[in-house]
Design an enzyme around this catalytic site. Structure first.
Site, PDB file in Angstrom:
ATOM      1  N   LYS A 210     -20.089  13.028 -46.858  1.00 56.67           N
ATOM      2  CA  LYS A 210     -20.263  12.869 -45.445  1.00 56.67           C
ATOM      3  C   LYS A 210     -19.135  13.962 -44.893  1.00 56.67           C
ATOM      4  O   LYS A 210     -19.456  14.909 -44.158  1.00 56.67           O
ATOM      5  CB  LYS A 210     -20.312  11.605 -44.858  1.00 56.67           C
ATOM      6  CG  LYS A 210     -20.179  11.627 -43.198  1.00 56.67           C
ATOM      7  CD  LYS A 210     -20.477  10.132 -43.011  1.00 56.67           C
ATOM      8  CE  LYS A 210     -20.365  10.073 -41.319  1.00 56.67           C
ATOM      9  NZ  LYS A 210     -20.045   8.718 -40.843  1.00 56.67           N
ATOM     10  N   GLU A 216     -11.804  12.531 -54.427  1.00 60.24           N
ATOM     11  CA  GLU A 216     -12.587  12.161 -55.782  1.00 60.24           C
ATOM     12  C   GLU A 216     -13.784  13.120 -55.893  1.00 60.24           C
ATOM     13  O   GLU A 216     -14.124  13.794 -56.897  1.00 60.24           O
ATOM     14  CB  GLU A 216     -13.005  10.726 -55.790  1.00 60.24           C
ATOM     15  CG  GLU A 216     -12.126   9.641 -55.909  1.00 60.24           C
ATOM     16  CD  GLU A 216     -11.719   8.972 -54.639  1.00 60.24           C
ATOM     17  OE1 GLU A 216     -11.665   9.536 -53.620  1.00 60.24           O
ATOM     18  OE2 GLU A 216     -11.268   7.906 -54.635  1.00 60.24           O
ATOM     19  N   GLY A 271     -21.292   5.565 -44.083  1.00 62.53           N
ATOM     20  CA  GLY A 271     -21.481   5.719 -45.374  1.00 62.53           C
ATOM     21  C   GLY A 271     -22.440   4.678 -45.989  1.00 62.53           C
ATOM     22  O   GLY A 271     -23.131   5.290 -46.979  1.00 62.53           O
ATOM     23  N   ARG A 272     -21.863   3.574 -46.099  1.00 61.08           N
ATOM     24  CA  ARG A 272     -22.645   2.720 -46.379  1.00 61.08           C
ATOM     25  C   ARG A 272     -24.048   2.213 -45.890  1.00 61.08           C
ATOM     26  O   ARG A 272     -24.902   1.353 -46.703  1.00 61.08           O
ATOM     27  CB  ARG A 272     -21.849   0.996 -46.644  1.00 61.08           C
ATOM     28  CG  ARG A 272     -21.380   0.600 -45.245  1.00 61.08           C
ATOM     29  CD  ARG A 272     -20.140  -0.177 -45.540  1.00 61.08           C
ATOM     30  NE  ARG A 272     -19.857  -0.777 -44.140  1.00 61.08           N
ATOM     31  CZ  ARG A 272     -18.844   0.051 -43.656  1.00 61.08           C
ATOM     32  NH1 ARG A 272     -18.150   1.152 -44.128  1.00 61.08           N
ATOM     33  NH2 ARG A 272     -18.296  -0.583 -42.342  1.00 61.08           N
ATOM     34  N   GLU A 357     -17.156  -3.979 -46.993  1.00 62.82           N
ATOM     35  CA  GLU A 357     -16.629  -3.198 -46.368  1.00 62.82           C
ATOM     36  C   GLU A 357     -17.178  -3.369 -44.882  1.00 62.82           C
ATOM     37  O   GLU A 357     -16.179  -2.894 -43.825  1.00 62.82           O
ATOM     38  CB  GLU A 357     -17.176  -1.745 -46.856  1.00 62.82           C
ATOM     39  CG  GLU A 357     -16.091  -0.537 -46.445  1.00 62.82           C
ATOM     40  CD  GLU A 357     -16.350   0.647 -47.403  1.00 62.82           C
ATOM     41  OE1 GLU A 357     -15.515   1.247 -47.350  1.00 62.82           O
ATOM     42  OE2 GLU A 357     -17.358   1.116 -47.498  1.00 62.82           O
ATOM     43  N   HIS A 388     -26.141 -17.330 -68.857  1.00 63.88           N
ATOM     44  CA  HIS A 388     -25.620 -17.609 -70.128  1.00 63.88           C
ATOM     45  C   HIS A 388     -24.069 -17.180 -69.762  1.00 63.88           C
ATOM     46  O   HIS A 388     -23.422 -16.875 -71.095  1.00 63.88           O
ATOM     47  CB  HIS A 388     -25.991 -16.746 -71.205  1.00 63.88           C
ATOM     48  CG  HIS A 388     -27.429 -17.082 -71.322  1.00 63.88           C
ATOM     49  ND1 HIS A 388     -27.851 -17.909 -72.383  1.00 63.88           N
ATOM     50  CD2 HIS A 388     -28.581 -16.794 -71.005  1.00 63.88           C
ATOM     51  CE1 HIS A 388     -29.305 -18.120 -72.698  1.00 63.88           C
ATOM     52  NE2 HIS A 388     -29.610 -17.590 -71.550  1.00 63.88           N
ATOM     53  N   LYS A 508      -5.266   5.562 -49.845  1.00 64.31           N
ATOM     54  CA  LYS A 508      -5.474   7.200 -49.694  1.00 64.31           C
ATOM     55  C   LYS A 508      -4.124   7.731 -49.335  1.00 64.31           C
ATOM     56  O   LYS A 508      -3.681   8.849 -49.895  1.00 64.31           O
ATOM     57  CB  LYS A 508      -6.478   7.527 -48.819  1.00 64.31           C
ATOM     58  CG  LYS A 508      -8.026   6.987 -49.021  1.00 64.31           C
ATOM     59  CD  LYS A 508      -8.961   7.846 -48.178  1.00 64.31           C
ATOM     60  CE  LYS A 508     -10.251   7.101 -48.224  1.00 64.31           C
ATOM     61  NZ  LYS A 508     -11.123   7.773 -46.987  1.00 64.31           N
TER      62      LYS A 508
HETATM   63  C1  G6Q Z   1     -18.655   3.877 -46.438  1.00 61.30           C
HETATM   64  C2  G6Q Z   1     -17.424   4.317 -46.446  1.00 61.30           C
HETATM   65  C3  G6Q Z   1     -17.124   5.137 -47.607  1.00 61.30           C
HETATM   66  C4  G6Q Z   1     -17.673   6.457 -47.879  1.00 61.30           C
HETATM   67  C5  G6Q Z   1     -17.131   7.096 -49.007  1.00 61.30           C
HETATM   68  C6  G6Q Z   1     -17.331   8.678 -49.078  1.00 61.30           C
HETATM   69  O1  G6Q Z   1     -19.334   3.200 -45.366  1.00 61.30           O
HETATM   70  O2  G6Q Z   1     -17.137   5.172 -45.328  1.00 61.30           O
HETATM   71  O3  G6Q Z   1     -17.534   4.200 -48.873  1.00 61.30           O
HETATM   72  O4  G6Q Z   1     -19.115   6.467 -48.071  1.00 61.30           O
HETATM   73  O5  G6Q Z   1     -15.594   7.143 -48.829  1.00 61.30           O
HETATM   74  O6  G6Q Z   1     -17.303   9.293 -48.178  1.00 61.30           O
HETATM   75  P1  G6Q Z   1     -17.717  10.644 -47.949  1.00 61.30           P
HETATM   76  O7  G6Q Z   1     -19.003  10.706 -48.030  1.00 61.30           O
HETATM   77  O8  G6Q Z   1     -17.284  11.477 -46.711  1.00 61.30           O
HETATM   78  O9  G6Q Z   1     -17.470  11.669 -49.117  1.00 61.30           O
END
Ligand code: G6Q
Length: 547
Positions: A210, A216, A271-272, A357, A388, A508
């Protein structure tokens, strides 16, 4: 949206629930079932092909009435309307929360800041569909003229967990001649293992971010570019082997991806909550645009159900209220999600982000410290594997762990007796948890007295059973939306911001400070705490020793 004025624990329904808990905590599910032969049908709700049996919960009509009252006193209905109307309910980021717009049908309208966002959503979906068709038909060629065979999604958190879960869940509907891989971890092993057997000439990277600044993802994306160009040599190859899913056109361009190959979304998609947005491109490539649209329709049906159904029959509301009942009154710390469907093997991991989250918060919307528990820990594994391993603790341990069992009437791979055996197990587990086995029953089987306590099952362990006809793109959409709105319901009652995630920030920032200390040993003396200093020094010297 107005912030509910009466603090949660001062609301009349909360106080009544506290008193009611004292009565019900001593009541066994065996007695509740014995007293009401119709319980197994009365305490159920069904909508859109989802059957929710919540009869094996430690509730009575009175409990449900009080929980509904709690939802009303918490302004749940108004909060639902506020979300659907595009109000900026993510108050700490001053953003609307409109994932429901991602699955609105063409022709519907959701206005945000004077603009109807639904046509924009469908424009991106159409662009994704035409790109998917070109890749799937082989019309899109890589730099050396070969069609794309391998698709690698690079993303993390919300830009990874939804795509991975949906790919695994809908594999039955996916193109088996295309290879899908997902790289998320900054650990180089993730990238290396995902690409080790792939041919760069036939590999497309989807950089899903996003913000397009996530450490990463950008590190993996740069390694992917190096990996591609090491074989393809020509920087122009990037245009044929990289696409971006992002809201940040500027950073996408800086990375070298033409914005013609960028699929956009908006800051009102968390994001989620983004698997239905452009972030779902890998899902669409796997299952095709029609199946992707069927999945969106499944989400949309549950959205409409959540928005319009009275609270008493509203599936996500009921699930959310039951979660609150155990979390806040029984003191349950966790919820187990147990899908009896191998294709849903990543569903618990996906739900962990969605739930924790969203609702792992310690202050109210108004900024005051809460004096009650918020989000429980969600975890789980597909059945029957868990039986199990950790089910022992759920059956006979000292902790109360409410369970959500998820099962499908029809198997996607109906071989031999497998599905009957699978379903026999899910029904048996819910039954065993609820009713247990008394010491008298154990003794009557001739069990030696010293073993009777060990073999006794207390029972009274609550569960929901969610039954759906078949795992399809549509039913997956329904299931995910069910949990999204259950999370919303819980957050609304706890009066927290379920849509921010400030808790991920500190680590971070601290990592950014440590990176130069690892990469450049010239950096002067370390000024962390004594533990962190020593760990860094140990790494530095150990790393040098290996070289
Ligand atoms: C979700 C968070 C988080 C996000 C990641 C990736 O709700 O905001 O999990 O999706 O940190 O972020 P980017 O899509 O910006 O790389």
């Amino acid at each position: 949206m107005s912030i509910t004025s009466t603090p949660l624990t001062d609301r009349a329904s909360w106080k009544s629930l506290e008193a009611h808990y004292q009565v019900i905590q001593a009541t066994h599910l065996r007695d509740l079932f014995a007293a009401d032969p119709a319980r197994g049908s009365r305490f159920t709700a069904e909508a859109l092909g989802i059957y929710l049996d919540y009869s094996k919960n430690r509730v009575t009509d009175e409990t449900l009435g009080l929980l509904i009252k709690l939802a009303e006193e918490s302004g749940l209905k108004a909060k639902i309307d506020a979300m659907f109307q595009g109000e900026k309910i993510n108050i700490t980021e001053n953003r609307a929360v409109l994932h429901v717009a991602l699955r609105a049908a063409p022709g519907e309208s959701i206005i945000l800041d004077g603009v109807d966002v639904v046509p924009e959503v469908h424009a991106v979906l159409d662009k994704m569909a035409s790109f998917s068709d070109r890749i799937r038909s082989g019309e899109w060629k890589g730099h050396t003229g070969k069609p794309i065979k391998n698709i690698v999604n690079i993303g993390i958190g919300g830009s990874d967990l939804g795509p991975v879960m949906a790919y695994e869940a809908l594999r039955h509907y996916s193109r088996r001649d295309l290879v899908f891989r997902f790289v998320s971890n900054i650990d180089g092993t993730d990238f290396v293992e995902a690409t080790i057997d792939l041919d760069p000439e036939e590999t497309l990277f989807i950089v899903a971010s996003k913000t397009f600044t996530t450490l990463e993802t950008m590190t993996n994306a740069r390694s992917a570019r190096d990996w591609s160009l090491a074989s393809l040599k020509d920087p122009a190859a990037v245009a044929k082997h990289f696409v971006a899913l992002s809201t940040n056109a500027e950073e996408v361009t800086k990375f070298g991806i033409d914005t013609a190959n960028m699929f956009g979304f908006w800051d009102w998609v968390g994001g989620r909550y983004s698997m239905d947005s452009a972030i779902g491109l890998s899902t669409m490539l796997a299952i095709g645009p029609d199946n992707f649209r069927a999945m969106l329709d499944g989400f949309h049906q549950v959205d409409e159900h959540f928005r319009t159904t009275p609270l008493e029959q509203n599936l996500p509301v009921l699930m959310g209220l039951l979660a609150i009942w155990y979390n806040n009154f029984f003191g349950a710390q966790t919820v187990a999600v147990l899908p009896y469907e191998q294709y849903l093997k990543r569903f618990p991991a996906y739900l962990q982000q969605l739930t924790m989250e969203s609702n792992g918060k310690h202050v109210t919307l108004g900024g005051s410290e809460v004096n009650y528990q918020t989000g429980p820990i969600y975890w789980g594994e597909p059945g029957t594997n868990g039986q199990h391993s950790f089910y022992q603790l759920i059956h006979q341990g000292t902790k109360l762990i409410p369970c959500d069992f998820i099962a499908f009437t029809r198997a996607l791979n109906p071989i031999g007796r497998h599905h009957d055996l699978l379903l026999a197990n899910v029904f048996a587990q819910a039954e065993a948890l609820a009713f247990g086995k008394t010491s008298a029953e154990v003794a009557a089987e001739g069990t030696p007295a010293r073993l009777v306590p060990h073999k006794t099952f207390e029972g009274n362990r609550p569960s929901n059973t969610i039954m759906v006809d078949e795992l399809t793109p549509s039913s997956l959409g329904k299931l995910v939306a069910l949990y999204e709105h259950s999370v919303f319901t819980q957050g609304a009652i706890w009066d927290i911001d379920s849509f921010d995630q400030w808790g991920v920030e500190l680590g971070k920032v601290l990592a950014q400070r440590i990176i130069p200390e690892l990469e450049n040993t010239e950096v002067g003396s370390l000024t962390h705490d004594s533990s962190t200093n020593l760990l860094i020094e140990r790494y530095r010297s150990g790393r040098t020793a290996n070289v």
